[in-house]
Structure formats: C-alpha cells, structure tokens
Design a protein around this motif. Structure first.
Motif, PDB file in Angstrom:
ATOM      1  N   SER A  43      -4.957   2.870   9.590  1.00  0.00           N
ATOM      2  CA  SER A  43      -4.086   2.222  10.583  1.00  0.00           C
ATOM      3  C   SER A  43      -4.454   0.758  10.732  1.00  0.00           C
ATOM      4  O   SER A  43      -5.459   0.290  10.190  1.00  0.00           O
ATOM      5  N   GLY A  44      -3.623   0.037  11.477  1.00  0.00           N
ATOM      6  CA  GLY A  44      -3.924  -1.346  11.843  1.00  0.00           C
ATOM      7  C   GLY A  44      -4.152  -2.285  10.675  1.00  0.00           C
ATOM      8  O   GLY A  44      -3.451  -2.250   9.661  1.00  0.00           O
ATOM      9  N   ILE A  45      -5.160  -3.143  10.816  1.00  0.00           N
ATOM     10  CA  ILE A  45      -5.470  -4.134   9.790  1.00  0.00           C
ATOM     11  C   ILE A  45      -5.851  -3.451   8.479  1.00  0.00           C
ATOM     12  O   ILE A  45      -5.474  -3.899   7.399  1.00  0.00           O
ATOM     13  N   GLY A  46      -6.591  -2.341   8.571  1.00  0.00           N
ATOM     14  CA  GLY A  46      -7.009  -1.635   7.366  1.00  0.00           C
ATOM     15  C   GLY A  46      -5.837  -1.165   6.526  1.00  0.00           C
ATOM     16  O   GLY A  46      -5.817  -1.343   5.295  1.00  0.00           O
ATOM     17  N   LYS A  47      -4.843  -0.587   7.171  1.00  0.00           N
ATOM     18  CA  LYS A  47      -3.658  -0.128   6.442  1.00  0.00           C
ATOM     19  C   LYS A  47      -2.880  -1.313   5.876  1.00  0.00           C
ATOM     20  O   LYS A  47      -2.362  -1.248   4.745  1.00  0.00           O
ATOM     21  N   ALA A  48      -2.787  -2.390   6.639  1.00  0.00           N
ATOM     22  CA  ALA A  48      -2.096  -3.590   6.160  1.00  0.00           C
ATOM     23  C   ALA A  48      -2.812  -4.171   4.934  1.00  0.00           C
ATOM     24  O   ALA A  48      -2.160  -4.648   3.993  1.00  0.00           O
ATOM     25  N   LEU A  49      -4.138  -4.114   4.933  1.00  0.00           N
ATOM     26  CA  LEU A  49      -4.913  -4.580   3.786  1.00  0.00           C
ATOM     27  C   LEU A  49      -4.639  -3.715   2.560  1.00  0.00           C
ATOM     28  O   LEU A  49      -4.509  -4.210   1.436  1.00  0.00           O
ATOM     29  N   ALA A  50      -4.553  -2.402   2.779  1.00  0.00           N
ATOM     30  CA  ALA A  50      -4.272  -1.476   1.681  1.00  0.00           C
ATOM     31  C   ALA A  50      -2.886  -1.739   1.089  1.00  0.00           C
ATOM     32  O   ALA A  50      -2.702  -1.735  -0.133  1.00  0.00           O
ATOM     33  N   ILE A  51      -1.903  -1.980   1.950  1.00  0.00           N
ATOM     34  CA  ILE A  51      -0.542  -2.273   1.488  1.00  0.00           C
ATOM     35  C   ILE A  51      -0.528  -3.578   0.689  1.00  0.00           C
ATOM     36  O   ILE A  51       0.099  -3.671  -0.371  1.00  0.00           O
ATOM     37  N   GLU A  52      -1.224  -4.583   1.173  1.00  0.00           N
ATOM     38  CA  GLU A  52      -1.297  -5.861   0.467  1.00  0.00           C
ATOM     39  C   GLU A  52      -1.957  -5.686  -0.896  1.00  0.00           C
ATOM     40  O   GLU A  52      -1.537  -6.293  -1.891  1.00  0.00           O
ATOM     41  N   ALA A  53      -2.974  -4.816  -0.971  1.00  0.00           N
ATOM     42  CA  ALA A  53      -3.684  -4.587  -2.235  1.00  0.00           C
ATOM     43  C   ALA A  53      -2.780  -3.932  -3.279  1.00  0.00           C
ATOM     44  O   ALA A  53      -2.749  -4.360  -4.437  1.00  0.00           O
ATOM     45  N   VAL A  54      -2.034  -2.893  -2.883  1.00  0.00           N
ATOM     46  CA  VAL A  54      -1.174  -2.215  -3.860  1.00  0.00           C
ATOM     47  C   VAL A  54      -0.005  -3.102  -4.264  1.00  0.00           C
ATOM     48  O   VAL A  54       0.486  -3.021  -5.393  1.00  0.00           O
ATOM     49  N   LYS A  55       0.437  -3.956  -3.361  1.00  0.00           N
ATOM     50  CA  LYS A  55       1.514  -4.897  -3.705  1.00  0.00           C
ATOM     51  C   LYS A  55       1.076  -5.842  -4.821  1.00  0.00           C
ATOM     52  O   LYS A  55       1.900  -6.312  -5.608  1.00  0.00           O
ATOM     53  N   GLN A  56      -0.236  -6.101  -4.875  1.00  0.00           N
ATOM     54  CA  GLN A  56      -0.769  -7.005  -5.895  1.00  0.00           C
ATOM     55  C   GLN A  56      -1.316  -6.260  -7.110  1.00  0.00           C
ATOM     56  O   GLN A  56      -2.009  -6.842  -7.947  1.00  0.00           O
ATOM     57  N   GLY A  57      -1.011  -4.958  -7.193  1.00  0.00           N
ATOM     58  CA  GLY A  57      -1.339  -4.207  -8.397  1.00  0.00           C
ATOM     59  C   GLY A  57      -2.656  -3.474  -8.406  1.00  0.00           C
ATOM     60  O   GLY A  57      -3.079  -2.968  -9.455  1.00  0.00           O
ATOM     61  N   ALA A  58      -3.336  -3.377  -7.268  1.00  0.00           N
ATOM     62  CA  ALA A  58      -4.643  -2.724  -7.223  1.00  0.00           C
ATOM     63  C   ALA A  58      -4.524  -1.224  -6.977  1.00  0.00           C
ATOM     64  O   ALA A  58      -3.515  -0.733  -6.452  1.00  0.00           O
ATOM     65  N   ASN A  59      -5.561  -0.493  -7.383  1.00  0.00           N
ATOM     66  CA  ASN A  59      -5.756   0.886  -6.953  1.00  0.00           C
ATOM     67  C   ASN A  59      -6.558   0.846  -5.665  1.00  0.00           C
ATOM     68  O   ASN A  59      -7.453   0.009  -5.518  1.00  0.00           O
TER      69      ASN A  59
END
Length: 331
Positions: A43-59
C-alpha cells in the motif's frame, strides 16, 4: 588584474571538480529486467514504488505482513507491467521486525524467483503521533523495531548478494520528520533519525562494491497510513504538517526512483524538501558537483529561512497552548 587571476583560478578549480565528479559519480542503473525488492509494498508509497518499477521494465518483489493486501496489491501492480512476457511480480509475507533468519529466508526466496536484487527499497514503516508523556515505552520500541531495525534486517539479508554482483542500490524511505524534530513525533522522528546515521555509515562500507545508498525524505503523502495516523495526531502536529502540504504517492515514487537510479544520497520532493536537504546535507556523501556547489553556496540562506519556519511553528504551539489553557479555566 588580481581579480581576473582569482576568477581564472576559481574557474579551473570548478572545472577540475566537475571532471573528478564526472569520473567518480555512479553510473545510472538500468531497470529493464532488473529485480527491485520493496518492503511495505502492499500500500501507499511502497505500492506506488512497485508500480513505477514495473512501468520501467523491472521485476518486483513486495514484502508485507498482510497476505490479503499483498495479493490485492500484486494484481494492481501487474496491471501496469510493461512486458508481460518477461516481467513478474513476486510477493512474500514476513514480519521484518522479528527473526532475522526468517527475513533472510524470505529475501533468498525472492532472489531465487526473480534473480539478484538490483535495488532494495526499505519502505516499511509507520508513525505514532502524540505528546511525549502520552507516548508509551512500547510505542517507542515499536517505532525503533519497524522504522529502523526492520530496515537493518532486510538490508543485512540482501547485502551479500549485492556485493557478489558488485553493484546495486539501497534506498531508505525516511521522512521530513527524519531531518527535523517535530512536535508530537518524539518516537517517530527518533526512529527516522537513526536511519540517517545507519545509511551514512553503510555507504562508506559498500561504496567500494559499487553499491550506492539513497536516503529519501518524503513530506506528508496521501496514503492509508497517513489517514490512520491523523486520527490521533495532536492539533499542533496537524497545523505544522499543513505548512508543507500533501503529495501523491506516485509523485514521491517517481522522485525516489530517479534519485536512486542516479545514486544520489539525498532524495527530496518539493521546495521544502530541497530546503531541508540542503540544510541537513552536512557530511553526507556527494555524488553530483552541481548538488555540492548548490549546498555550499545556499546553506547559509537556508539556515536563515528555516528560522522563520521554526518561529512559525513556535507560534502555532504557543497558540494551541493558550487555547487549551483557556478551555481548562472556563470548564
């Protein structure tokens, strides 16, 4: 003539300083196909960070305690995946404040699933807001366990692999309350200040392995955690926090990722964030000559400006005390 010579000398010194930083500055990390592990990622910042990571091609691996929230977050994060053929999101439920061996086991499991960790983001944390005498010893202990020792446990579990791979990024999500002590945050600020000392010491140890540490100091962010915290937050704390304003998790996530990928030690959001990072830069590692020069030449004025903030905060606290005293007399 003398001033001309001084100008030439300064110009040469600045040019040399720029070249030195150009050589020693960390190379930007490529997220495509890399493994990003995020604690508190449901949730929160952590979930937003995860979304940003996958948008940039990361696992991405997200760690949290609540399995239901993890599964819900996984579905949302997967909806933002850039390439479904090669990207994956892995979840694991673990309490990072407990047994360090269990934490290590969870991290090892994530590495087996998605490969070596490129970026570790220590995001898990919470806040307790209340006057010092109303904050229990148990709450102080919980803040230290979750906001500080939890990050220590996860970092210890991941650091060996990063050293073996000779590179990586380690991010600690702190808070602006980890740069300046704030009314009502005696427990929370203490735990976040502890992260700063840990991060600076750790950076010295891991730099020879091409590992760079980032300390992120987000302001109040529109998350479920903040909503829960506000239920018991003293009025003084609310009024002081309103001075900075409220930011979105996605804005914070984008800023953190940009700074972490570039190996910056201090990461901030907004003008107030810049002001605090400049003022508290001190002996922190410098990886950019532009940032270093800006800190050198503006620290004095930032110190001056911050005194007006502190004066404003004192007025808020004094006004709240007078109102409270007045109510007690009339009751």
């Amino acid at each position: 003539m003398f001033l001309y010579v001084i100008f030439i000398v300064i110009f040469i010194l600045l040019a040399l300083l720029y070249l030195v930083f150009k050589i020693i500055s960390p190379k930007c990390v490529e997220l495509q196909g890399s493994h990003v592990l995020i604690t508190g990622g449901s949730s929160g910042i952590g979930k937003a960070l995860a979304i940003e990571a996958v948008k940039q091609g990361a696992n991405v691996t997200i760690i949290a305690r609540n399995e239901k929230k993890l599964e819900d977050a996984k579905k949302e994060i997967e909806s933002h995946i850039k390439d479904r053929a090669i990207q994956r999101v892995f979840t694991t439920s673990v309490d990072i404040t407990k047994d360090a061996d269990i934490v290590k086991e969870a991290v090892n499991k994530a590495e087996k699933e998605l490969g070596p960790i490129t970026i570790l983001i220590n995001n898990a944390g919470s806040a307790v807001a209340g006057r010092f005498e109303e904050t229990s010893s148990q709450q102080f202990q919980r803040m230290i366990e979750l906001n500080f020792l939890g990050s220590v446990n996860v970092t210890k579990a991941a650091i060996k692999g990063m050293k073996e791979n000779n590179g990586g990024r380690i991010v600690f999500i702190s808070s602006q309350a980890g740069q300046v002590g704030v009314f009502g945050y005696t427990a929370y600020s203490a735990s976040k200040f502890a992260l700063r000392g840990f991060a600076e010491s750790l950076q010295m140890e891991v730099k020879p392995y091409n590992i760079y540490v980032t300390m992120a100091f987000p302001p109040d962010t529109d998350t479920p955690g903040l909503a829960e915290e506000n239920k018991s937050k003293p009025r003084e704390t609310i009024l002081i926090s309103d001075t900075v304003g409220l930011f979105s998790p996605s804005d914070v996530a984008k800023s953190v990722f940009t700074d972490a990928m570039n190996g910056k030690f201090l990461s901030y959001v907004g003008m107030d964030g810049w002001l605090l990072c400049t003022l508290s830069s001190g002996m922190s590692p410098a990886t950019s000559v532009v940032d270093l020069l800006q800190q050198i030449f503006t620290m004095g004025i930032c110190r001056f400006v911050c005194q007006f903030y502190l004066f404003h905060f004192d007025r808020i606290i004094g006004k709240c005390k007078r109102e409270k005293d007045s109510k007690m007399k009339s009751s």
